[in-house]
Write an enzyme that holds these catalytic residues in place. Structure first.
Site, mmCIF file in Angstrom:
data_model
loop_
_atom_site.group_PDB
_atom_site.id
_atom_site.type_symbol
_atom_site.label_atom_id
_atom_site.label_comp_id
_atom_site.label_asym_id
_atom_site.label_seq_id
_atom_site.Cartn_x
_atom_site.Cartn_y
_atom_site.Cartn_z
ATOM 1 N N GLU A 257 0.831 -1.210 0.000
ATOM 2 C CA GLU A 257 0.000 0.000 0.000
ATOM 3 C C GLU A 257 0.866 1.260 0.000
ATOM 4 O OE1 GLU A 257 -3.561 2.023 2.728
ATOM 5 O OE2 GLU A 257 -2.272 0.452 3.558
ATOM 6 N N LYS A 320 -9.556 2.627 -3.651
ATOM 7 C CA LYS A 320 -10.087 2.096 -2.402
ATOM 8 C C LYS A 320 -11.501 2.607 -2.160
ATOM 9 C CE LYS A 320 -8.801 1.324 2.416
ATOM 10 N NZ LYS A 320 -7.970 1.772 3.549
ATOM 11 N N CYS A 372 -5.665 -2.388 2.401
ATOM 12 C CA CYS A 372 -5.666 -2.263 3.856
ATOM 13 C C CYS A 372 -6.889 -2.955 4.448
ATOM 14 C CB CYS A 372 -5.577 -0.792 4.255
ATOM 15 S SG CYS A 372 -5.258 -0.511 6.011
#
Length: 503
Positions: A257, A320, A372
């Site tokens: 990430e 995301k 995440c």
């Protein structure tokens, strides 16, 4: 008064005990203790009393289970110990309201119920599901994660994580009732479900008709306090390129990430020759990075996404879809931005995409991405994985130091692989970088806190698990059935059978 304090303290400890059943402690039988004690406390309480006992339980549950929030605020948010403690306490107190509401609702629904333990189970599982979406969701600490590496895990690919929680709460409350009232029959459903797991198949998906891929996960171990300093950009990228060059025969390179800690136009002069070489060798690089796009409504004229991109041997993009409050965006930003350093964390101004982004497409290979803590959302991962043959999650768990959060995060990732019957690649900055097989087992893991790579071969998969086919419907049907049974009283005949017509 003394009795109320004893009840509150018992509820607090009952909530805290659940953390010990999950990673990294894995004292699995304790997963039954918390729900069992809470049921015994609340089964004869008024709604007001259950509201209070539920809140105490929630304080213990979240206080122990997400204590790692303190590390992020204190170490990386530059908040004093006192302030970090206060903010963590506020976070826990806010989350505990969910268990207070859960207790209140149970007490209301159970007033006319013949089988209160079934009502308790329905409400518990319902609130676990609620936590997956309410106020963007915080789907952490589900009971079902405790069954990994036990026969009960075979239910996961059938009906998902919440079905596992349902089995555990059934067993917990039935055991509590059996011990308290000497009624053993309620144990039967949970025992049958537990024993039945031994008869379930272990494999629901099959290898696809394509060769295995040699994958390399790069774990750079960049110190968090250096990552976003502009003068460190070249050194960070060169370190990751150097680690990657050690594997010229890789099919797939994974950087974690925001491994590129800048927009791509700033990194391109440094990365360009390296990406050209990867293209020449037919090697695919997938990396996290902040993606900027024009937005005339933004004060800066652009907005940012926390994204994954394919940078060589192809091209695709994923933004995301579940952002971390305060970590990736600041609620009430105009009021809070600048008050303390914690509200000014690097890259805490990410935006959600306007539309749901889809899988990453690489030739004939579709990859289900999760950035995440997106991996903690069962339904989001289900939607992406059912159309994919491989799963990928990248994270930067450096934010949590050596707390219990990274191991909890790995356990969650293992469950997603098991539910969806896919290989899962997990790339991180400093630890718990892992290859997870379709049965949720870790087949390879990189050493913690080291700059290194993890290599292995993974097989794209085909076919879907029942959880991917049917989603929530079997769970909803099961909860509806339990709710109806909850209002059944043994020995009670239908009211019409008591009615006699006289002439």
């Amino acid at each position: 008064m003394a009795r109320s304090l004893t009840t509150a303290f018992t509820a607090l400890l009952a909530g805290a005990s659940i953390t010990l059943a999950l990673a990294p402690f894995d004292l699995k039988l304790l997963v039954l203790l918390g729900p069992a004690l809470l049921y015994l406390i609340q089964r004869h309480q008024t709604p007001r009393q259950s509201l209070f006992s539920g809140y105490c339980f929630g304080l213990g549950f979240w206080g122990a289970g997400v204590s790692w929030v303190y590390v992020s605020i204190n170490t990386y948010g530059n908040a004093s110990a006192i302030l970090a403690t206060a903010l963590t306490a506020l976070f826990v107190m806010a989350l505990a309201l969910l268990f207070a509401l859960q207790g209140w609702l149970f007490a209301h629904l159970a007033r006319n119920a013949g089988q209160r333990w079934l009502i308790f189970t329905v409400v518990w599982v319902g609130f676990e599901w609620l936590r997956s979406w309410l106020l963007t969701g915080f789907p952490w600490l589900y009971l079902g994660y405790a069954v990994l590496d036990t026969p009960l895990e075979r239910w996961a690919p059938l009906f998902g994580i919440w079905w596992l929680s349902l089995i555990l709460v059934l067993l917990a409350t039935a055991s509590a009732r059996a011990l308290a009232d000497r009624k053993w029959l309620p144990l039967l459903p949970g025992v049958l479900l537990a024993v039945g797991s031994l008869l379930l198949p272990q494999n629901w998906t099959q290898p696809a008709d394509s060769p295995a891929l040699k994958v390399v996960l790069v774990q750079p171990n960049i110190p968090q306090l250096q990552k976003w300093q502009p003068d460190q950009l070249r050194r960070i990228l060169q370190q990751q390129m150097q680690l990657s060059r050690q594997h010229p025969d890789a099919d797939l390179l994974i950087w974690p990430e925001t491994a590129i800690p800048s927009t791509f136009n700033r990194a391109a002069p440094i990365l360009g020759p390296f990406l050209d070489q990867l293209d020449h060798n037919g090697v695919t690089l997938i990396s996290g990075f902040p993606y900027a796009e024009a937005d005339p409504n933004s004060p800066f004229g652009q907005r940012f996404h926390n994204s994954l991109g394919i940078f060589s041997n192809g091209s695709d993009l994923y933004h995301k879809q579940r952002l971390v409050p305060f970590g990736e965006y600041v609620p009430l930003e105009k009021q809070l931005r600048g008050v303390i350093d914690f509200f000014n964390l690097p890259m805490s101004s990410f935006s959600l995409p306007e539309d749901n982004t889809d899988t990453l497409q690489l030739d004939n290979l579709r990859i289900a991405p999760a950035i995440c803590y997106e991996i903690a959302y069962p339904q989001l991962v289900n939607r992406l994985a059912r159309d994919s043959s491989l799963m990928l999650t990248v994270s930067n768990d450096t934010w949590f130091g050596r707390s219990i959060a990274p191991e909890q995060h790995l356990q969650i990732a293992r469950m997603r692989a098991l539910e969806n019957g896919r290989w899962l690649l997990r790339g991180t900055n400093n630890g718990y970088t892992a290859l997870i097989d379709p049965r949720g087992k870790v087949s390879g893991q990189a050493p913690l806190d080291s700059s290194t790579t993890l290599t292995g071969e993974v097989q794209p998969m085909q076919g879907n698990t029942p959880w991917q086919h049917f989603g929530l419907w079997p769970l909803l049907a099961g909860l509806a059935g339990l709710l109806l049974l909850g209002y059944w009283r043994p020995g009670q005949r239908h009211p019409l059978k008591h009615h006699r017509t006289t002439v």
